[in-house]
Design a protein around this motif. Structure first.
Motif, mmCIF file in Angstrom:
data_model
loop_
_atom_site.group_PDB
_atom_site.id
_atom_site.type_symbol
_atom_site.label_atom_id
_atom_site.label_comp_id
_atom_site.label_asym_id
_atom_site.label_seq_id
_atom_site.Cartn_x
_atom_site.Cartn_y
_atom_site.Cartn_z
ATOM 1 N N HIS A 126 0.904 -1.190 0.003
ATOM 2 C CA HIS A 126 -0.067 -0.027 -0.017
ATOM 3 C C HIS A 126 0.973 1.076 0.042
ATOM 4 O O HIS A 126 1.957 1.248 0.608
ATOM 5 C CB HIS A 126 -0.804 0.210 1.294
ATOM 6 N N GLU A 127 0.661 2.215 -0.888
ATOM 7 C CA GLU A 127 0.965 3.466 -0.880
ATOM 8 C C GLU A 127 0.073 4.514 0.158
ATOM 9 O O GLU A 127 -1.112 4.650 -0.221
ATOM 10 C CB GLU A 127 1.570 4.324 -1.848
ATOM 11 N N ARG A 128 0.570 5.128 1.374
ATOM 12 C CA ARG A 128 -0.414 6.013 2.240
ATOM 13 C C ARG A 128 -0.444 7.410 1.676
ATOM 14 O O ARG A 128 0.339 7.734 0.461
ATOM 15 C CB ARG A 128 0.140 6.100 3.557
ATOM 16 N N ASP A 151 5.972 -1.046 8.366
ATOM 17 C CA ASP A 151 5.414 0.313 8.346
ATOM 18 C C ASP A 151 6.685 1.215 7.943
ATOM 19 O O ASP A 151 7.375 1.489 8.761
ATOM 20 C CB ASP A 151 4.992 0.764 9.936
ATOM 21 N N THR A 204 3.492 0.828 3.101
ATOM 22 C CA THR A 204 3.283 -0.329 4.049
ATOM 23 C C THR A 204 3.177 -1.587 3.252
ATOM 24 O O THR A 204 2.748 -1.526 2.387
ATOM 25 C CB THR A 204 1.916 0.028 4.805
#
Length: 205
Positions: free
Chosen positions: A76-78, A118, A84
């Protein structure tokens, strides 16, 4: 045994873009410059709207000395730009992680039902039957087991939590086995050898 399907170049490029720099600070620095190779038994997906990349089925991700194996991997890219990653194992086989530490002959390996990375806090969490080992010179130097193990790469600190009691671990206790440092073990071994009693004593001569 049939080979896993090749990952489309566009999919691999998107995965690499999301995963770049997703490495602990003490990891082998050269790994960031290596190509990432991804294999899986089933095709992967890239959700550009949600910025999520998913692979399923005997997933293997390698980048230099880093190797992650899992049944399912999600990257995932925040919104703030940090990345993450979640690697999921199965009841039959946990997710695993392995990477060499920078500048020393040491490798960190770990396994758990769920491994979380993280990027913002630069931490790895091994959740569910976690086991983390520090391999030195090919042998286990330190080993930590617990329900949840957190590796803080910035502080170079492990923290471990117990879990619910099980038949194998009725108290839900955590456990750490720490080997002596080489610079301490060598003098101790030399002193022990120097104090070894003579085998010639007590023979009547």
């Amino acid at each position: 045994m049939s080979k896993p399907p090749r990952v489309p170049l566009r999919l691999l490029a998107a995965l690499l873009a999301l995963a770049t720099a997703a490495l602990p600070a003490v990891a082998e620095k050269a790994d960031r410059l290596r190509n990432m190779v991804v294999e899986a038994d089933r095709p992967g997906t890239v959700d550009l709207q949600r910025q999520v990349v998913v692979f399923n089925g005997n997933v293997s991700i390698t980048q230099g000395t880093m190797v992650i194996r899992a049944d399912r991997v999600e990257l995932h890219e925040r919104p703030d730009g940090y990345r993450t990653a979640d690697a999921f194992g199965t009841a039959a086989g946990p997710a695993t992680y392995r990477q060499k530490r920078d500048g020393v002959d040491e490798t960190v390996t770990g396994s758990a039902q769920h491994i979380e990375y993280d990027g913002r806090n630069d931490t790895l969490r091994f959740v569910g039957n976690g086991v983390v080992r520090l391999m030195r010179g090919g042998a286990v130097a330190d080993e930590i087991t617990g329900a949840t193990i957190v590796w803080d790469a910035n502080a170079e600190v492990f923290s471990v939590q117990g879990g619910a009691p099980t038949p194998a671990n009725p108290g839900g206790r955590v456990r750490a086995v720490l080997a002596p440092r080489a610079d301490v073990a060598a003098p101790a071994a030399a002193a022990s050898a120097a104090l070894e009693p003579s085998r010639e004593l007590g023979n009547g001569r």
